[in-house]
Enzyme design. Sequence first.
Site, PDB file in Angstrom:
ATOM      1  N   ASP A  26       0.869  -1.241  -0.023  1.00 17.01           N
ATOM      2  CA  ASP A  26      -0.217  -0.109   0.242  1.00 17.01           C
ATOM      3  C   ASP A  26       0.817   1.401  -0.032  1.00 17.01           C
ATOM      4  O   ASP A  26       1.680   1.324  -0.697  1.00 17.01           O
ATOM      5  CB  ASP A  26      -0.902   0.015   1.266  1.00 17.01           C
ATOM      6  CG  ASP A  26      -2.185   0.599   0.876  1.00 17.01           C
ATOM      7  OD1 ASP A  26      -2.402   1.822   0.895  1.00 17.01           O
ATOM      8  OD2 ASP A  26      -3.182  -0.128   1.022  1.00 17.01           O
ATOM      9  N   HIS A  32      -3.715   5.817   3.692  1.00 17.68           N
ATOM     10  CA  HIS A  32      -4.482   4.773   3.486  1.00 17.68           C
ATOM     11  C   HIS A  32      -3.693   3.429   3.825  1.00 17.68           C
ATOM     12  O   HIS A  32      -4.285   2.555   4.561  1.00 17.68           O
ATOM     13  CB  HIS A  32      -4.448   4.781   2.008  1.00 17.68           C
ATOM     14  CG  HIS A  32      -5.458   3.653   1.347  1.00 17.68           C
ATOM     15  ND1 HIS A  32      -4.985   2.435   1.054  1.00 17.68           N
ATOM     16  CD2 HIS A  32      -6.726   3.708   1.096  1.00 17.68           C
ATOM     17  CE1 HIS A  32      -6.065   1.649   0.513  1.00 17.68           C
ATOM     18  NE2 HIS A  32      -7.158   2.533   0.723  1.00 17.68           N
ATOM     19  N   SER A  91     -11.452  -1.455   0.638  1.00 15.26           N
ATOM     20  CA  SER A  91      -9.989  -1.341   1.081  1.00 15.26           C
ATOM     21  C   SER A  91      -9.999  -1.619   2.480  1.00 15.26           C
ATOM     22  O   SER A  91      -8.936  -2.317   2.861  1.00 15.26           O
ATOM     23  CB  SER A  91      -9.573  -0.031   0.835  1.00 15.26           C
ATOM     24  OG  SER A  91      -9.202   0.492  -0.705  1.00 15.26           O
TER      25      SER A  91
END
Length: 699
Positions: A14, A50, A232
Amino acid sequence: MGHTGDGVTIAVVDTGIDVDSPEFAGRISAFSRDMFDGVDTRGVNATDDHGTNVSLVAAAARNGSGILGMAWDATIMALRADTPGSCGADNPTSSNTNCSFANSTIADAVTYAADNGAKVINLSLGGSRASLALQRAVEDAVNAGVLVVVAAGNDGRADPDGFALSLADDAAGGVLIVGSIDEDGSISSFSNRAGAGTSQFIMARGGLVCCVYEDGQIYEQNGTRYLLQGTSFAAPQVAGAAALLAQAFPNLTGAQIAQLLLETAHDAGAAGTDEQYGRGVLDVAEAFAPQGVTRLAESSEAFPLSALAGTTSPAMGDAISAASLAAVVLDKYSRAYDVNLSSSFQSAPVSQRLQGALAGHSRAVGAASGNMSVAFTIDASGDAMRQPQTGSLQLAQQDAEAARVLAGRVTMRLAPDMQVGFAFSESADGLAAQLQGQDRPAFMVARSAGGDDGVYRTTDAAIAARRQFGAWGLTARAEMGETVNNTLDPVIDVQRLQQRDRVRSFGLSLDRRFGNLSTALGLSLIDEDNSVLGARFHDGFGLQGAQTMFVDAEAGWNFARKWRLGAAMRLGQTTPQGGLLADGSRLMTQAWSFDVERAGVFAQNDRIGFRVSQPLRVNGGALNFNLPVAYDYASNSARYAVQSLSLSPNGRELMGELAWSGALWSGHASASVFFRHEPGHYAQLPADKGVGLRWSRGF
């Protein structure tokens, strides 16, 4: 479940991770890295949140603050793969959704993770179809035993992203595509559906997941907390669940974990697998439960945990309630589970002695002539019994058609010192007592200890022979029948009817009178095919029946005119055979009875008596089983230890009965008052007490 993901590494490909967050203290893998060579100043410390939020959902610490991750002790291998300058502080004009990831970089990260000990790889990424190089990298990782978890995408489409579908296509079941559900369990409006990825599609909570983090703490603005949503954040829940399974069951490959999660998913949407929810919603508890038919470790014999491990017999009473029999069983994935097999045993029901004495409709028919006597017990429960009985002393035609012979006995004197007897549906003990000329008191409820074998069983046929040697008599007897499991499980009842549990018994006894004292001493052997003192064990134990030796002593003393004292004692030892039994397996049993009787109380031929007795009870010994008690996944082998199963009950039944019998109103009457303390050898049962009256008349 007791598992936290400790020792399992989840690779999160990520945007990096907040390396200073207390949620990951001491649990960021040393193999974490930035996958872009030559970008030395960037490292894995995230400038975009994220990757951090994905890692939090998977493995945030159980530290009393913030949120709790699915596998809170797992190690995170943060593999930063966002293209430099595409997101976060590297490009202040862009939003998180604009971060870009090159297929080649993701492929390198997947290969790196698999090569450096990751068990689970989380790809909360999306887009169009993956490159062949990335597909091959994922396939190689799966073949190496790694599970790859991919987000389905947030476009509300009928199919997952091409990225996810292409990775699942050729990965031999080792890729899971994860869609999102909301708090109420319905599919999130933004989530892509299962569609073409149905077989590898699973759902998890991705709608409004707590919480946005900043600098290691939940981000708040004016008292408001901001929630996350997206596939996600559904994907790392599945990745965390996989880490829990990998810790608990290190034998599982990534593909097996994927299959396990898919087949244990909670069904949602249309029944079965569907194009909306795929295989269903993640159910961690069910994934941890044994799947398929279980078996004892290192055994090929099925031993389902849902089945009864066995049923005990009356002599064992409530013993199983406090028993413990530890073992390790394996499910269809060869996952080891510690179980207490005794918890799935069923105790024998308490016999209703008064009901047995009074219930049923039967008629006794007998005749004697010279040296032969014949007696039959006939079922008279049909309608013919209610018809008027007139004429001669025989069954009318319609009675004969409705009746059924329940039991019969024939005895003959072949010589002055030799007698023989044959019977069906009657025990050899009663037959032998007749040949010996015993005058036993008749009680409805309390049995004599002699002949009490503590087993529910039926008799098919019996034979006895007695020879007189001066003052001594020698009686030999034998019978055959079957043990009966009075289980409450209808499935087991059907199985029992299909499998006859044969039992045979043989006995020798000496008897002699010394004036007013009659004595008898005997030995009996009971040979059971599939039971142990009437108890049945699951085939997984491999038992091959048992042999029981009883020693019997009886005495009767006519100590005064019309008065008689009687006593009987039975001691037994049962030795089971075969299977998983270890040395020293045996059960010791005991029964006793004392009675006093007077004849001619109210009439010339009536009798009144009192008896106190203890029915046969296991009072010592145990069955010693050599069972697997620990399992080593590294060698796929079990460690064995002897586990003792005590079948001595806590309760002890003591029974007292006052009984009268005699002629009444041109018939025969019996009356009984009885009291049973701890009936059936169950310590917690209330006393069983009652009164029984019976009157019969021949026609």
